[in-house]
Design an enzyme around this catalytic site. Structure first.
Site, PDB file in Angstrom:
ATOM      1  N   GLY A  52     -36.531 -51.619 120.036  1.00  0.00           N
ATOM      2  CA  GLY A  52     -35.259 -51.222 120.620  1.00  0.00           C
ATOM      3  C   GLY A  52     -34.787 -52.247 121.630  1.00  0.00           C
ATOM      4  CB  SER A  53     -31.480 -53.399 122.742  1.00  0.00           C
ATOM      5  OG  SER A  53     -31.325 -54.165 121.570  1.00  0.00           O
ATOM      6  CG  HIS A  55     -37.593 -52.943 125.943  1.00  0.00           C
ATOM      7  ND1 HIS A  55     -37.699 -51.943 126.873  1.00  0.00           N
ATOM      8  CD2 HIS A  55     -37.659 -52.344 124.727  1.00  0.00           C
ATOM      9  CE1 HIS A  55     -37.834 -50.788 126.240  1.00  0.00           C
ATOM     10  NE2 HIS A  55     -37.797 -51.005 124.940  1.00  0.00           N
ATOM     11  CG  ASP A 108     -40.686 -49.868 117.759  1.00  0.00           C
ATOM     12  OD1 ASP A 108     -39.538 -50.089 117.346  1.00  0.00           O
ATOM     13  OD2 ASP A 108     -40.971 -49.821 118.967  1.00  0.00           O
ATOM     14  CG  HIS A 218     -38.836 -46.688 125.411  1.00  0.00           C
ATOM     15  ND1 HIS A 218     -40.172 -46.922 125.376  1.00  0.00           N
ATOM     16  CD2 HIS A 218     -38.259 -47.524 124.529  1.00  0.00           C
ATOM     17  CE1 HIS A 218     -40.408 -47.852 124.466  1.00  0.00           C
ATOM     18  NE2 HIS A 218     -39.274 -48.239 123.958  1.00  0.00           N
TER      19      HIS A 218
END
Lengths: 328, 206
Positions: A52-53, A55, A108, A218
């Site tokens: 995911g974005s 990070h 993921d 997250h």
């Protein structure tokens, strides 16, 4: 809550378009949010990561010779889809083989697993996958899916990437990546939640005098909450947990102090100093130090500490020079 | 009872409408035990599904295309789990019209997908608690259903989702919270209720 963005749905593509402009060795495949090296070396394994974005600079910021060949970015905190991962693999199909580096989150792992199966059918490529799980905050028990992958993932990008650059074959690169995964531990703390871009709301409420111990990246809450105390005492609690989980005593290690995105360098350096002193007092030999924002959680305040035991092979690959802004 | 292709597509459109209405609610559940985006992700997926051109497709193909779109637009773990459930069902259901047995095939193939891909077990506090218990519940009914039976199934599904509230999560991000995951309904179980209920209502309207 305020955020310096345009439309929430454009965050990932605008961000990656920006990243592309910083580095003429990479290109951005906008359709699938893949950042890839312009030149893929035929005689090397391509190391690919993604997730995911939110990070940043992970993972796309680590695309460069000696680290990642490609990175695929999903929506914020959401795994990329099999189609997008497949595109990242396709963009590296000239390579001698592919190593997928995946953080241990259900989404993921599922998406990368499906993409790997599809890619093996579609391309004549040897593909291996390593699942990173360095976070000691999660107890390995039947009640969880196992430990999460957090900041230590970047050390795997570095070391596996440098092993690939040396021309090692896929089996060896994977073996080295697995050794690094087994030799490192990470723990994180936070003093704030984050603001979810779509809703502009906080991901959790944390009162003025509390911090979260053992959080993920997250915006999910940590394992427990504690009253605020001097950072020296927080660092001690973190390192005690790491030392309790893995025997770093009398070992040569890398100490990585990773900012979560919202803490000033001043505070990170203080924590690093405290960590270094406490490790020395515990007879852990800190041979290399790495500090910066590598694996973040947007504007979250706080940091994680990663310890990695070194042997000759890992140290040589770790020290191998790369020219990648987010790492140096 | 029968579910025609037209009614199937109507059900799919209704799912997207409900997701639009309930996006915030699903996100708020997810925020308590996950990362707060389940509603947004599901809506994104079904918004893409309703853009598909279903003309000239039979029911199997509608299931396949729906699954493939969810797989590649929802993201997270819901994307692969829902996506592969539809894709796996597409290989087994009838081509031109859905009957009760086809609905059961859909439920069973979803259970299989969740077990195979998600390693789901009962009481893990996931959507599997809805689908698996539903597949067991359907066994008590005769081969052919009435409107009353469909009403009863819809009520049951909602109850199954509600019962995830007191469970401790053992899968996904929620599992990291351990005891703190108690007290919130699993958001995946709620989106499953929307999907199952709208499919069943499609049968009822025919």
């Amino acid at each position: 809550m305020k955020k310096l963005i345009n439309k929430p749905e454009d965050i990932v593509s605008e961000m990656l378009s920006g990243l592309e402009k910083t580095n003429d060795k990479i290109k951005y495949i906008m359709e699938n949010n893949v950042i890839v090296l312009k030149e893929i070396k035929k005689n090397q394994v391509a190391v690919i990561s993604g997730g995911g974005s939110g990070h940043e600079p992970a993972h796309a910021g680590f695309v460069g010779e000696g680290m990642l060949s490609a990175a695929v970015s999903g929506p914020i905190f959401t795994s990329p889809t099999p189609k997008a991962i497949l595109r990242a693999i396709e963009s590296c199909k000239e390579a001698k083989a592919i190593l997928l580096v995946v953080k241990n989150y259900t989404g993921d792992v599922l998406n990368f697993k499906i993409a790997k199966q599809q890619a093996e059918k579609k391309f004549n490529l040897k593909i291996e996958m390593i699942i990173v799980n360095d976070d000691v905050a999660v107890k390995n028990s039947t009640y969880t899916i196992g430990r999460r992958g957090i900041a230590g993932t970047i050390l795997i990008h570095k070391i596996a990437g440098s092993a690939a650059r040396k021309g090692l074959d896929i089996k060896e690169v994977k073996k080295i990546a697995e050794k690094v995964n087994l030799s490192m531990r990470t723990i994180g703390i936070s003093t704030s939640s984050i603001i979810i871009p779509a809703t502009k709301e906080k991901s959790f409420e944390l009162s003025e005098n509390e911090f979260e111990f053992g959080l993920g990246i997250h915006g999910e809450p940590g394992v427990y909450r504690e009253k605020m105390k001097p950072v020296k005492n927080i660092v001690k609690e973190m390192i005690d947990l790491l030392l309790n989980d893995y025997d770093f005593k009398n070992k040569n290690i890398v100490l990585m102090l990773n900012g979560l995105g919202g803490s000033p360098q001043m505070e990170l350096l203080i924590a690093l100093n405290n960590a270094h002193e406490y490790l020395n007092a515990n007879k852990v030999n800190v041979k290399h130090v790495k500090i910066g924002n590598f694996m973040t959680s947007m504007e979250m305040k706080g940091f994680s500490i990663t310890l990695l035991e070194l042997d000759e092979e890992i140290e040589e690959l770790y020290m191998d020079k790369v020219n990648i802004n987010s790492w140096n | 009872m029968k579910l025609t292709k037209n009614n199937l597509i109507k059900s799919i459109i209704n799912i997207s409408k409900i997701l639009k209405r309930e996006e915030k609610y699903l996100c708020s559940l997810d925020q308590k035990i996950g990362d707060g985006d389940h509603g947004t992700n599901m809506l994104r997926g079904f918004n893409e599904v309703i853009k598909l051109n279903f003309n000239n497709l039979n029911i199997r193909e509608v299931f396949f295309e729906t699954g493939n779109t969810l797989l590649n637009t929802v993201g997270g773990s819901s994307g692969p789990l829902y996506g592969m459930s539809f894709i796996n069902a597409s290989e087994k259901i009838s081509e031109n019209i859905m009957e009760e047995k086809d609905f059961k095939i859909f439920v069973e193939s979803t259970c299989f997908t969740l077990e195979d891909l998600g390693q789901s077990n009962l009481n893990d506090k996931t959507m599997y608690d809805v689908w698996k218990n539903l597949s067991i519940f359907l066994n008590i009914f005769p081969e052919k259903w009435t409107n009353e039976i469909i009403e009863e199934i819809i009520l049951k599904v909602k109850k199954l989702s509600d019962s995830t509230k007191d469970m401790i999560a053992k899968k996904g991000r929620a599992s990291y919270l351990q005891n703190r995951s108690k007290g919130t309904i699993d958001p995946g179980s709620v989106s499953s209720v929307y999907i199952i209920s709208e499919f069943l209502k499609g049968f009822k309207n025919d």
